[in-house]
Design a protein around this motif. Sequence first.
Motif, mmCIF file in Angstrom:
data_model
loop_
_atom_site.group_PDB
_atom_site.id
_atom_site.type_symbol
_atom_site.label_atom_id
_atom_site.label_comp_id
_atom_site.label_asym_id
_atom_site.label_seq_id
_atom_site.Cartn_x
_atom_site.Cartn_y
_atom_site.Cartn_z
ATOM 1 N N THR A 387 0.845 -1.193 0.000
ATOM 2 C CA THR A 387 0.000 0.000 0.000
ATOM 3 C C THR A 387 0.880 1.241 0.000
ATOM 4 O O THR A 387 1.851 1.323 0.756
ATOM 5 C CB THR A 387 -0.920 0.011 1.235
ATOM 6 N N THR A 395 -3.343 0.535 -3.521
ATOM 7 C CA THR A 395 -2.901 -0.784 -3.072
ATOM 8 C C THR A 395 -2.628 -1.661 -4.275
ATOM 9 O O THR A 395 -3.467 -1.783 -5.172
ATOM 10 C CB THR A 395 -3.972 -1.446 -2.182
ATOM 11 N N ARG A 406 -5.814 -1.059 -6.661
ATOM 12 C CA ARG A 406 -7.103 -0.658 -6.084
ATOM 13 C C ARG A 406 -6.944 0.707 -5.432
ATOM 14 O O ARG A 406 -5.960 0.971 -4.743
ATOM 15 C CB ARG A 406 -7.546 -1.684 -5.040
ATOM 16 N N ASP A 408 -7.775 2.964 -2.646
ATOM 17 C CA ASP A 408 -8.297 2.917 -1.282
ATOM 18 C C ASP A 408 -8.311 4.293 -0.623
ATOM 19 O O ASP A 408 -8.289 4.406 0.607
ATOM 20 C CB ASP A 408 -7.452 1.956 -0.434
ATOM 21 N N LYS A 418 -13.605 3.456 -7.257
ATOM 22 C CA LYS A 418 -13.153 3.205 -5.889
ATOM 23 C C LYS A 418 -13.420 1.776 -5.473
ATOM 24 O O LYS A 418 -14.475 1.217 -5.724
ATOM 25 C CB LYS A 418 -13.846 4.170 -4.939
ATOM 26 N N ARG A 419 -12.441 1.210 -4.813
ATOM 27 C CA ARG A 419 -12.482 -0.136 -4.243
ATOM 28 C C ARG A 419 -12.537 -1.238 -5.309
ATOM 29 O O ARG A 419 -12.571 -2.409 -4.972
ATOM 30 C CB ARG A 419 -13.659 -0.309 -3.275
#
Length: 464
Positions: A387, A395, A406, A408, A418-419
Amino acid sequence: MLKMSNQLVAVLLVVSLIPATSVSARQDRDFSELEKVALAELNETDTPGAAIIIVSGDRAVFVKGFGVASIETGIPFTTDTLFRISNISKFLTATVLLSLADEGKVDLNAPIGRYVKGLSPKLSRVTARQLLNETAGVKELHLQLGLYDDAAMGNIIRSWKDDWFIAEPEKIWSSSHPGYAVAGLLIEEVAGKPFADVMTEKLLSPLGMRLSTCRPLVGVTYPFSQGHWVISGQKPAVVRPFASNSVGWPSEAVFSSANDLSRFLITFLNGGKLDGRQVIAPSVIATLSKPHAAGPAVVKGEVRHGLFSASYGNHHVLRGAYSWGGMKSQIWIAPNERFATIILSNGIQLTKTRQKALEMFLGPSPPAVATEPLPMTQAEMSRYVGTYANERVLTLLIKDNKLFVRDDSADSLVGFSKREEHPVTKVGENRFSIAAWSASFTFVTRRDGKIEYLYYGSRALKRR
């Protein structure tokens, strides 16, 4: 994609026919094709409004507003409409601090603690040059405190501890709005007046930028453009609350208009002269034009006081594209050709419009260089997993024997998907692309080969 209403299209066409203001009345070229491209791109992207500024030589040859300043009011976006110009503000702040240095009022290489009292020990040791070059190591953060009084900036900055750093000074280049806030505090301490007053007295008033201001609560009393969220399949919406506070003034919250910005560009392209007067010292213009810090994320280029140094064909250019709070700004300067353009938009970046303007003065766009995906072993991918954070949080992970990314970041940062996890492609030594985001990033390693930072979006994200 959602198309504009007939009423908005009608406004666009009417505004496009409004006569240009005095600064753009004299034109040597036919800009009708540029206007067609701008109107088409506004419609294609559902962007409510925009302004285009083109300066050539010692005059503005095209300055025009299109569309509306707010989707809710339908008020036309004119050449006098105020707009929060985002990171172009850094270039103006740098101009004033360099002018104070040119007058002998501040030593750019001295610790700022000499001039600003009450700072944390580490912050007091950085220099003005490091702040302007964004090599001070100050982390990135868009503060949303809603504080607007003159004392707020100094009070907030003096409350910062030494944990406001992501690196030691001079170790790495990373864009930092808080770093420029400190530069703004230095300006007001050296001048003995609030930052906004110094900017007006040293730059805005001498250049005749009559509507421009560094105080949002003054800016919103004039006709100004709202920022808009523009999402495919949805109606554009005004961004609320308005994203601004005193700490952001030096780096992103200058309010200016197309007419006013044209005067700054003319001055810059002509060695500090405007209307036959020397308004900015030639030495300051020369310093602004010099490269000062290179970063691994900048391919074949360097960074200059908020702008990137790059090539456009055989032309050397300074460029920047910025976004915050639903407001977009682009700036391209070709100093040797004495050409510059700024495009402001309140929805999506108008890349086709920008490209058309560049082609008119600098020729066709250089062909894109194709990059072939490079293979990665499982061991190599494992090296990248982790991260990385500096306000934005990314990440890296392995999934189905492939590398993914991703976002985060906190919900206050509107990011891409997002996510959701998206595949990452290796395109060079420590360089990677994310097709789903139309973006790229670069890893920065220590001397022992271990990864320490990930460069993304003009900032260094430190590995946790």
